[in-house]
Design an enzyme around this catalytic site. Sequence first.
Site, PDB file in Angstrom:
ATOM      1  N   SER A 119     -54.887  44.056 140.271  1.00  0.00           N
ATOM      2  CA  SER A 119     -55.637  43.211 139.340  1.00  0.00           C
ATOM      3  C   SER A 119     -56.910  42.674 139.962  1.00  0.00           C
ATOM      4  O   SER A 119     -57.777  42.164 139.254  1.00  0.00           O
ATOM      5  CB  SER A 119     -54.787  42.008 138.925  1.00  0.00           C
ATOM      6  OG  SER A 119     -53.569  42.421 138.404  1.00  0.00           O
ATOM      7  N   HIS A 140     -56.432  50.153 136.035  1.00  0.00           N
ATOM      8  CA  HIS A 140     -55.845  48.836 135.800  1.00  0.00           C
ATOM      9  C   HIS A 140     -55.374  48.702 134.355  1.00  0.00           C
ATOM     10  O   HIS A 140     -56.188  48.571 133.439  1.00  0.00           O
ATOM     11  CB  HIS A 140     -56.877  47.757 136.159  1.00  0.00           C
ATOM     12  CG  HIS A 140     -56.339  46.374 136.048  1.00  0.00           C
ATOM     13  ND1 HIS A 140     -57.045  45.333 135.514  1.00  0.00           N
ATOM     14  CD2 HIS A 140     -55.136  45.858 136.386  1.00  0.00           C
ATOM     15  CE1 HIS A 140     -56.306  44.247 135.546  1.00  0.00           C
ATOM     16  NE2 HIS A 140     -55.146  44.535 136.069  1.00  0.00           N
ATOM     17  N   GLU A 152     -58.955  49.365 132.645  1.00  0.00           N
ATOM     18  CA  GLU A 152     -60.184  49.281 133.436  1.00  0.00           C
ATOM     19  C   GLU A 152     -60.108  50.386 134.490  1.00  0.00           C
ATOM     20  O   GLU A 152     -59.139  50.455 135.252  1.00  0.00           O
ATOM     21  CB  GLU A 152     -60.290  47.916 134.124  1.00  0.00           C
ATOM     22  CG  GLU A 152     -60.616  46.795 133.151  1.00  0.00           C
ATOM     23  CD  GLU A 152     -60.589  45.414 133.819  1.00  0.00           C
ATOM     24  OE1 GLU A 152     -61.400  44.566 133.436  1.00  0.00           O
ATOM     25  OE2 GLU A 152     -59.734  45.180 134.704  1.00  0.00           O
ATOM     26  N   ASN A 190     -59.677  40.005 134.582  1.00  0.00           N
ATOM     27  CA  ASN A 190     -59.063  38.951 135.395  1.00  0.00           C
ATOM     28  C   ASN A 190     -60.090  37.997 135.975  1.00  0.00           C
ATOM     29  O   ASN A 190     -59.778  36.834 136.238  1.00  0.00           O
ATOM     30  CB  ASN A 190     -58.177  39.553 136.480  1.00  0.00           C
ATOM     31  CG  ASN A 190     -56.868  40.020 135.883  1.00  0.00           C
ATOM     32  OD1 ASN A 190     -56.341  39.389 134.969  1.00  0.00           O
ATOM     33  ND2 ASN A 190     -56.356  41.128 136.353  1.00  0.00           N
TER      34      ASN A 190
END
Length: 505
Positions: A119, A140, A152, A190
Amino acid sequence: MAFERVGVVGLGTMGAGIAEVFARAGLRVIGVEADAEALARGRGHLERSTGKAVDKGRLEPGQRDEILGRVTLTTSREDLRDVDLVVEAIPEILDYKIALFKDLDRICEPRTVLATNSSSLSVTAIAAATGRPGQVVGMHFFNPAPVMRLVEVVGTVVSAPGVVADVAALAGRLGKTPVAVGDRAGFVVNRLLLPYLNQAAVLMELGVAGRDDIDAAMKLGVGLPMGPFTLLDLIGLDTAYEVMGVLFDETRDRRHAPAPLLRELVTAGLLGRKSGRGFYGDSPREEPAKSRLGTFGVIGGDGPAEQARAAGGGGPAEGPRAAGAGGGGLAERLRAAGFKESEDPDVVLCLADRPVIEHAVRLPDPARMVGVHLVGDQVAELASTVLTSEEAASAARDLVKIAGLTPVPCKDRAGFVVDALLFPYLNDAVRMHESGYASIDDIDAAMRLGCGYPAGPFEMLESLGLAKVRDGLRALYAEYREPAFAPAPLLDQLVTAGVSRFPRP
Ligand SMILES: NC(=O)c1ccc[n+]([C@@H]2O[C@H](COP(=O)([O-])OP(=O)(O)OC[C@H]3O[C@@H](n4cnc5c(N)ncnc54)[C@H](O)[C@@H]3O)[C@@H](O)[C@H]2O)c1
């Protein structure tokens, strides 16, 4: 590059879901866990998740068997010898990941792409630890992986040509929407999401508002799929804590320092859903006692100080004089519910545009004043000052409930709960775009598809009004003196120029 056989290492919260996503798309999957016990847990995740899909009619029982049949589970990494791609989903600790990637580099064929589901950790650092840095990327996924549509895809300065595009194409084949980004801690989602979640924990620790109230405010007031504490429990508090630590190490932004409460919960083994208890899992909160209540007054809107003064000895001399749709709406709802406006009101609701205490001290009895901030059409934040009596606070809660709203009791702090959490997140998104890291459309898509938000941050900014958010940020900055709360230059300049939309190419 054709990806037909993939490995997934770590079958916890994320890995089991990622394995399911690949198997659903027809790929053969080898799932690797650390030991037999963890492997059994991973198998349980997969069986439960696909079983639920059958129960809900989203999958035929035969399809479920086919999906599970494509997944081979093992505790031996050596079984990954001839896969085309490995996605790693072990805990968010750089040393663990580097050790694993070194081993995968030894085991897998040179053509194999190695991807991390990290992350926040540096994909570049992980890539550099292998003999194939060009073949290492971030892939991700979001939680729950079978549901959330975003992936991602993180490239580095040493990514081989075409690898990011190939992995993005694979994400498309899985039914996901890929967003390709560079290697920065937290990537897009994130970097924007976790500071907001962390700030919610900080507000709770500061006693600005309680867990359930903050969750209700963000869910019902802003329309997010869940409140920050429910989401933290879903993510896993250990994962959230590690991600915050990585963000802080990169940015040295004090807001990214993990909230001490997170550390305490993690140390106590209260990790959220995966351990059965985190922020939630305790006994439900008791409802506060009901108050006796008959009358109310409302002040605020334009010239609130003057209106408060005009309220004189016994409350609002001319009845509710709330300006603005929100204030008018509340007074109307209360009148419709049979309440009377009174010159000696049980409680004075102040539609505050600056600290409630500044209005309260102008009343002969400041103990009766509670600040009100309506958020959307379902939530009323109720700010108690240091002088507000418990009776008035409780009366205000009852009033807004009767008016059909969810009360969110909080302290008299700039931004109360919602603006204090929402506006810095929006500001961070503007700064991210300003820095050249990602486009407005990619950031909006990432937050919608990665978090299930009803709108991306730029869409939210434009619907709230740029000036309102800019002014709210100024108030937050004035209160907390937090540099990151100062409005992003781009936001400030657009407001100054009288522009209501962000320029897009
Ligand atoms: N939890 C989320 O919401 C979320 C979302 C996106 C990405 N991520 C990332 O995904 C990764 C995994 O997070 P998680 O929440 O699934 O963690 P988790 O703790 O739920 O699962 C980790 C799994 O890895 C296994 N494991 C540990 N060491 C291993 C090894 N050497 N070999 C094989 N298996 C091993 C553990 O037994 C466990 O089952 C982290 O990098 C995290 O940042 C998490």
